[in-house]
Design a protein around this motif. Structure first.
Motif, PDB file in Angstrom:
ATOM      1  N   ALA A  24       0.828  -1.206   0.000  1.00 18.32           N
ATOM      2  CA  ALA A  24       0.000   0.000   0.000  1.00 18.32           C
ATOM      3  C   ALA A  24       0.864   1.258   0.000  1.00 18.32           C
ATOM      4  O   ALA A  24       1.776   1.402   0.818  1.00 18.32           O
ATOM      5  CB  ALA A  24      -0.919   0.005   1.213  1.00 18.32           C
ATOM      6  N   GLY A  25       0.592   2.144  -0.957  1.00 19.65           N
ATOM      7  CA  GLY A  25       1.264   3.432  -1.022  1.00 19.65           C
ATOM      8  C   GLY A  25       2.679   3.416  -1.544  1.00 19.65           C
ATOM      9  O   GLY A  25       3.347   4.456  -1.553  1.00 19.65           O
ATOM     10  N   GLU A  26       3.174   2.258  -2.017  1.00 22.84           N
ATOM     11  CA  GLU A  26       4.571   2.175  -2.436  1.00 22.84           C
ATOM     12  C   GLU A  26       4.750   2.108  -3.948  1.00 22.84           C
ATOM     13  O   GLU A  26       5.874   2.165  -4.443  1.00 22.84           O
ATOM     14  CB  GLU A  26       5.243   0.960  -1.784  1.00 22.84           C
ATOM     15  N   ALA A  33       3.543   6.032 -11.275  1.00 22.26           N
ATOM     16  CA  ALA A  33       2.681   6.410 -10.165  1.00 22.26           C
ATOM     17  C   ALA A  33       1.470   7.188 -10.661  1.00 22.26           C
ATOM     18  O   ALA A  33       0.368   7.080 -10.106  1.00 22.26           O
ATOM     19  CB  ALA A  33       3.474   7.242  -9.161  1.00 22.26           C
ATOM     20  N   GLU A  34       1.656   7.971 -11.739  1.00 22.80           N
ATOM     21  CA  GLU A  34       0.543   8.744 -12.291  1.00 22.80           C
ATOM     22  C   GLU A  34      -0.552   7.828 -12.819  1.00 22.80           C
ATOM     23  O   GLU A  34      -1.750   8.072 -12.616  1.00 22.80           O
ATOM     24  CB  GLU A  34       1.041   9.659 -13.419  1.00 22.80           C
ATOM     25  N   PHE A  41      -5.536   2.641  -8.177  1.00 20.00           N
ATOM     26  CA  PHE A  41      -4.874   1.483  -7.567  1.00 20.00           C
ATOM     27  C   PHE A  41      -3.834   1.967  -6.566  1.00 20.00           C
ATOM     28  O   PHE A  41      -2.841   2.602  -6.941  1.00 20.00           O
ATOM     29  CB  PHE A  41      -4.198   0.621  -8.639  1.00 20.00           C
ATOM     30  N   GLY A  42      -4.063   1.666  -5.286  1.00 24.27           N
ATOM     31  CA  GLY A  42      -3.138   2.117  -4.252  1.00 24.27           C
ATOM     32  C   GLY A  42      -2.435   0.998  -3.516  1.00 24.27           C
ATOM     33  O   GLY A  42      -1.740   1.241  -2.532  1.00 24.27           O
ATOM     34  N   GLY A  43      -2.633  -0.254  -3.954  1.00 22.21           N
ATOM     35  CA  GLY A  43      -1.993  -1.379  -3.287  1.00 22.21           C
ATOM     36  C   GLY A  43      -2.748  -1.884  -2.074  1.00 22.21           C
ATOM     37  O   GLY A  43      -2.185  -2.601  -1.245  1.00 22.21           O
ATOM     38  N   GLY A  64      -1.701  -4.403   0.912  1.00 21.75           N
ATOM     39  CA  GLY A  64      -1.909  -3.577   2.092  1.00 21.75           C
ATOM     40  C   GLY A  64      -0.583  -3.117   2.670  1.00 21.75           C
ATOM     41  O   GLY A  64       0.474  -3.243   2.041  1.00 21.75           O
ATOM     42  N   PRO A  65      -0.584  -2.566   3.895  1.00 22.01           N
ATOM     43  CA  PRO A  65       0.647  -2.068   4.517  1.00 22.01           C
ATOM     44  C   PRO A  65       1.706  -3.160   4.647  1.00 22.01           C
ATOM     45  O   PRO A  65       1.407  -4.285   5.031  1.00 22.01           O
ATOM     46  CB  PRO A  65       0.178  -1.588   5.898  1.00 22.01           C
TER      47      PRO A  65
END
Length: 460
Positions: A24-26, A33-34, A41-43, A64-65
């Motif tokens: 998530a977020g990576e 990333a764009e 899609f954020g993982g 996820g995290p």
């Protein structure tokens, strides 16, 4: 589902699709990333994004995290990815931070569980078409062993699913018995089958009253024995295989789960002696009884049970067979049954219940479920009600609608001093749709829990 597996150090050029884990977020190296932001899609856990390519498709799966990722998260993510693409060859990257053997086993189970489709009624292969899977991981002896274990456990779950999904329409008690004999031949597990007349002669009034007179579809009792030389202990398993209503194949999931677990335990050389008792019957149709309201049913050992309400066939049968299984003085008894409809409502989606007379054994079952990725939660064992009719010792059906009724009734049929645990899978035996490692239909919940339980030192 026949799949060729291998462990590789890098993504092979021949794979039609590559499953790439994303925290998530990576972000991901494969796309900008764009682009990920534009498609949302954020993982996150459960997110899947298929990115077509000239050489192969990239299947990004959200985990996820990073700090919360374990084998269960990987298993569910891979299962979602397998359903998102239908290809003949697949490569799956084990995510950073997950130990190689843990990741390998999770990938194998995810592919098998997520790719399952029951093909019995359609005549197809029952899977989504994957023929080869390359797992990208640092190779080691431990990773190779995990690959083998994952195949055994995943295949065991699929066996349980097939048995439940096909019961009634394609098979009945006779089909289940045929499968048990086949597994006996494949694994060396001992197999014995009692027919309806033997069941009645042995004083099993609960099982004998379910579908008696139904010929090939009358009740059967399957006894399986895994007896390794120099066994370190003994355990009796009991699985309910009685269907008590039209279209309710999930009722017999306990027997399917135990049969599949014993098959896997034999392949994995479980050091314990395991004796499994599997009553299989249908109380639907001509000749079925199962204990009418107001009757007194005489069970194994002479206990008279007054039936207060309908729908208690499973309880009567399990009580019968638990008493029989305990006569062999095993070190512990564990039963699996879909008995109490209220379990799902009480514990929530995806959670089974465990009750028992041994705190140590109950905790061992809970631990094994957690290790297997199958949540099992302890519930108390209530006292049983006294009988009201002459000739009866106890009552059945007194707490209809209670999440603890099944275990409460069964608790009196295992002698004091014999550790016992009852796993109620009513809320998890059948899934209404695809989610993680579950697909619509039978789930096979409990197979991996039993294997984890009996392959580890058993605390009772």
């Amino acid at each position: 589902m026949s799949i060729e597996w291998d462990l590789v150090r890098r993504l092979p050029a021949t794979a039609a699709a590559a499953v790439v884990p994303v925290f998530a977020g990576e972000g991901a190296e494969q796309v900008s990333a764009e682009f990920l932001g534009a498609v949302g899609f954020g993982g996150g856990v459960g997110q899947v994004l298929v990115v077509p390519g000239l050489g192969r498709a990239e299947v990004l799966v959200g985990l996820g995290p990073r700090e919360r990722v374990d084998g269960g998260v990987v298993r569910a993510a891979v299962a979602e990815a397998v359903r998102a693409v239908r290809v003949g060859s697949l490569a799956v990257v084990v995510p950073e931070g997950v130990a190689g053997p843990v990741g390998v086993r999770a990938v194998v189970e995810g592919v098998l569980l997520g790719g399952y489709r029951f093909g019995g009624y359609r005549g197809d292969s029952g899977d989504v078409g994957v023929q080869r899977v390359d797992i990208v991981v640092e190779e080691s002896a431990e990773a190779r062993a995990a690959l083998a274990v994952g195949q055994v456990l995943g295949s065991g779950v699929l066996l349980a699913r097939d048995l439940v999904n096909g019961f009634g329409g394609l098979t009945g008690p006779e089909g289940f018995v045929e499968r048990a004999w086949a597994i006996s031949g494949e694994t060396g597990v001992g197999c014995e089958v009692w027919d309806a007349h033997r069941i009645v002669d042995e004083g099993l009034g609960g099982l004998g009253g379910v579908g008696f007179g139904g010929g090939a579809r009358g009740p059967r009792l399957v006894r399986l024995t895994h007896a390794p030389e120099g066994a370190l202990g003994s355990v009796a398993l009991v699985g309910n295989g009685v269907v008590s209503g039209a279209g309710r194949r999930g009722d017999m999931a306990g027997a399917a789960v135990v049969l599949a677990a014993v098959s896997a335990l034999a392949v994995l050389d479980c050091p314990l002696r395991v004796e499994a008792w599997l009553p299989v019957a249908s109380s639907v149709g001509e000749g079925a009884s199962g204990g009418r309201v107001g009757e007194v049913v005489r069970l194994r050992g002479g206990t008279g049970v007054e039936v207060l309400s309908g729908g208690v066939e499973g309880q009567l049968v399990m009580a019968d067979v638990l008493a029989l299984a305990a006569e062999g003085a095993p070190g512990a008894v564990v039963d699996v049954a879909a008995l109490s409809p209220a379990v799902g409502a009480a514990l929530g989606e995806g959670v089974a219940a465990v009750q028992g007379t041994s705190a140590g054994l109950v905790e061992s079952v809970r631990w094994a479920g957690g290790r297997a990725g199958e949540t099992v939660w302890p519930l108390p064992v209530p006292s049983r009600g006294g009988a009201r009719r002459v000739g009866a010792d106890v009552v059945a059906g007194e707490r209809r609608g209670s999440a603890v009724e099944g275990g409460g009734f069964l608790s009196g049929f295992v002698p004091a001093g014999v550790p016992w645990a009852h796993v109620d899978i009513h809320g998890v035996a059948v899934a209404g749709g695809d989610r993680g490692g579950w697909v619509r239909g039978a789930t096979g919940f409990g197979v991996r829990t039993l294997v984890e339980l009996l392959m580890a030192p058993l605390a009772v």
